[in-house]
Design a protein around this motif. Structure first.
Motif, PDB file in Angstrom:
ATOM      1  N   ASP A 135       0.841  -1.196   0.000  1.00  0.00           N
ATOM      2  CA  ASP A 135       0.000   0.000   0.000  1.00  0.00           C
ATOM      3  C   ASP A 135       0.880   1.251   0.000  1.00  0.00           C
ATOM      4  O   ASP A 135       2.104   1.163  -0.197  1.00  0.00           O
ATOM      5  N   THR A 136       0.286   2.402   0.231  1.00  0.00           N
ATOM      6  CA  THR A 136       1.038   3.665   0.167  1.00  0.00           C
ATOM      7  C   THR A 136       2.111   3.777   1.243  1.00  0.00           C
ATOM      8  O   THR A 136       3.044   4.562   1.117  1.00  0.00           O
ATOM      9  N   LYS A 137       1.969   2.993   2.320  1.00  0.00           N
ATOM     10  CA  LYS A 137       2.961   3.015   3.404  1.00  0.00           C
ATOM     11  C   LYS A 137       3.931   1.834   3.296  1.00  0.00           C
ATOM     12  O   LYS A 137       4.642   1.526   4.258  1.00  0.00           O
ATOM     13  N   ASN A 138       3.938   1.206   2.147  1.00  0.00           N
ATOM     14  CA  ASN A 138       4.807   0.051   1.883  1.00  0.00           C
ATOM     15  C   ASN A 138       4.521  -1.143   2.794  1.00  0.00           C
ATOM     16  O   ASN A 138       5.399  -1.971   3.061  1.00  0.00           O
ATOM     17  N   ARG A 139       3.261  -1.262   3.227  1.00  0.00           N
ATOM     18  CA  ARG A 139       2.853  -2.443   3.986  1.00  0.00           C
ATOM     19  C   ARG A 139       2.398  -3.521   3.007  1.00  0.00           C
ATOM     20  O   ARG A 139       1.686  -3.236   2.044  1.00  0.00           O
ATOM     21  N   LYS A 169      -5.502  -3.099  -5.720  1.00  0.00           N
ATOM     22  CA  LYS A 169      -5.467  -1.656  -5.425  1.00  0.00           C
ATOM     23  C   LYS A 169      -4.137  -1.283  -4.768  1.00  0.00           C
ATOM     24  O   LYS A 169      -4.074  -0.531  -3.789  1.00  0.00           O
ATOM     25  N   ALA A 170      -3.064  -1.862  -5.312  1.00  0.00           N
ATOM     26  CA  ALA A 170      -1.733  -1.653  -4.757  1.00  0.00           C
ATOM     27  C   ALA A 170      -1.150  -0.309  -5.180  1.00  0.00           C
ATOM     28  O   ALA A 170      -1.450   0.210  -6.256  1.00  0.00           O
ATOM     29  N   SER A 171      -0.315   0.235  -4.320  1.00  0.00           N
ATOM     30  CA  SER A 171       0.406   1.463  -4.633  1.00  0.00           C
ATOM     31  C   SER A 171       1.789   1.149  -5.205  1.00  0.00           C
ATOM     32  O   SER A 171       2.366   1.942  -5.944  1.00  0.00           O
ATOM     33  N   GLY A 172       2.305  -0.021  -4.824  1.00  0.00           N
ATOM     34  CA  GLY A 172       3.632  -0.420  -5.296  1.00  0.00           C
ATOM     35  C   GLY A 172       3.740  -1.926  -5.390  1.00  0.00           C
ATOM     36  O   GLY A 172       2.879  -2.664  -4.902  1.00  0.00           O
ATOM     37  N   ASP A 205       0.854   5.468 -12.352  1.00  0.00           N
ATOM     38  CA  ASP A 205       1.256   5.879 -10.994  1.00  0.00           C
ATOM     39  C   ASP A 205       1.442   4.698 -10.044  1.00  0.00           C
ATOM     40  O   ASP A 205       1.071   4.757  -8.865  1.00  0.00           O
ATOM     41  N   LEU A 206       2.006   3.635 -10.569  1.00  0.00           N
ATOM     42  CA  LEU A 206       2.296   2.454  -9.765  1.00  0.00           C
ATOM     43  C   LEU A 206       3.805   2.365  -9.569  1.00  0.00           C
ATOM     44  O   LEU A 206       4.564   2.466 -10.532  1.00  0.00           O
ATOM     45  N   ARG A 207       4.245   2.183  -8.344  1.00  0.00           N
ATOM     46  CA  ARG A 207       5.681   2.154  -8.045  1.00  0.00           C
ATOM     47  C   ARG A 207       6.252   0.736  -8.176  1.00  0.00           C
ATOM     48  O   ARG A 207       5.698  -0.204  -7.629  1.00  0.00           O
TER      49      ARG A 207
END
Length: 228
Positions: A135-139, A169-172, A205-207
């Motif tokens: 997620d956005t907090k790298n969890r 719905k991953a951020s990275g 916008d995916l890391r």
């Protein structure tokens, strides 16, 4: 005249081994540990010869439990029950190391995912491609298999990778695959694939945090080498 059936000698021996296990487990030799394990699979036989043969062929307890299944099947006495046990043990071992995914651990170093990946696919006979999603907090929020391939390649397409990330719905994401050859250094194809994924991910916008190549005992991190 009926006579009392004689008790097999190995049952008494197995009982003594179990008593030693309870009193001082570290004192058992590797073959004795393996012999006891096999005793839960082959209940009605003396398992010492099989245990010693397996250790002789594969060098250690670890080597036996992580050996290729086709090689284990070649050992006389290693039957379907033993194969089922080894498969179960490997699955339990992999899930043990995947607990960070269930605990949503923050990924601040490649070692966490590398340990999970090595436990799951490090000793596999064929290449597999997996993804760790954050997620956005790298969890860690997901740990997914994307494809299963051959001894030297696993066909993966950028659209499949992005689809898995979007579904979670991953951020990275961290890409992971194994090298059955035992050499974790990335191939030219690995480097090019990573470049393509990084470019495609940037568009949505995916890391891309890292790409790990793992073997049974080692791993290579693209991020640590400044390659992502």
């Amino acid at each position: 005249m009926l006579t009392k059936k004689e008790t097999p000698h190995y049952l008494g021996h197995r009982r003594r081994l179990k008593d030693r296990l309870v009193s001082d487990p570290k004192a058992l030799a590797d073959y004795e540990v393996l012999e006891l394990i096999l005793g839960y699979v082959n209940v009605r036989r003396d398992n010492k010869p099989l245990a010693k043969e397996l250790l002789s062929r594969f060098g250690s307890l670890r080597g036996t439990l992580l050996a290729r299944m086709e090689e284990l099947r070649d050992v006389p006495g290693f039957g379907p029950g033993a194969e089922e046990f080894v498969t179960l043990w490997r699955e339990a071992w992999a899930r043990f190391h995947e607990q960070p995914a269930r605990d949503r651990v923050v990924l601040n170093a490649p070692d966490i995912v590398a340990e999970m990946a090595r436990a799951r696919i490090g000793a596999k006979e064929r290449e597999e491609f997996w993804m760790a999603l954050v997620d956005t907090k790298n969890r860690l929020i997901g740990w997914e298999q994307v494809s299963k391939g051959t001894v030297d390649q696993a066909a993966v397409y950028p659209r499949e990778v992005l689809s898995v990330a979007l579904r979670h719905k991953a951020s990275g994401m961290i890409l992971v695959h194994n090298h059955p050859s035992g050499d974790p250094r990335p191939s030219v194809e690995d480097v090019e694939f990573t470049r393509r994924i990084k470019s495609a991910a940037r568009e949505i916008d995916l890391r891309l945090l890292d790409h790990l190549v793992v073997t049974e005992s080692r791993f290579f991190s693209f991020q640590a080498e400044g390659m992502v």
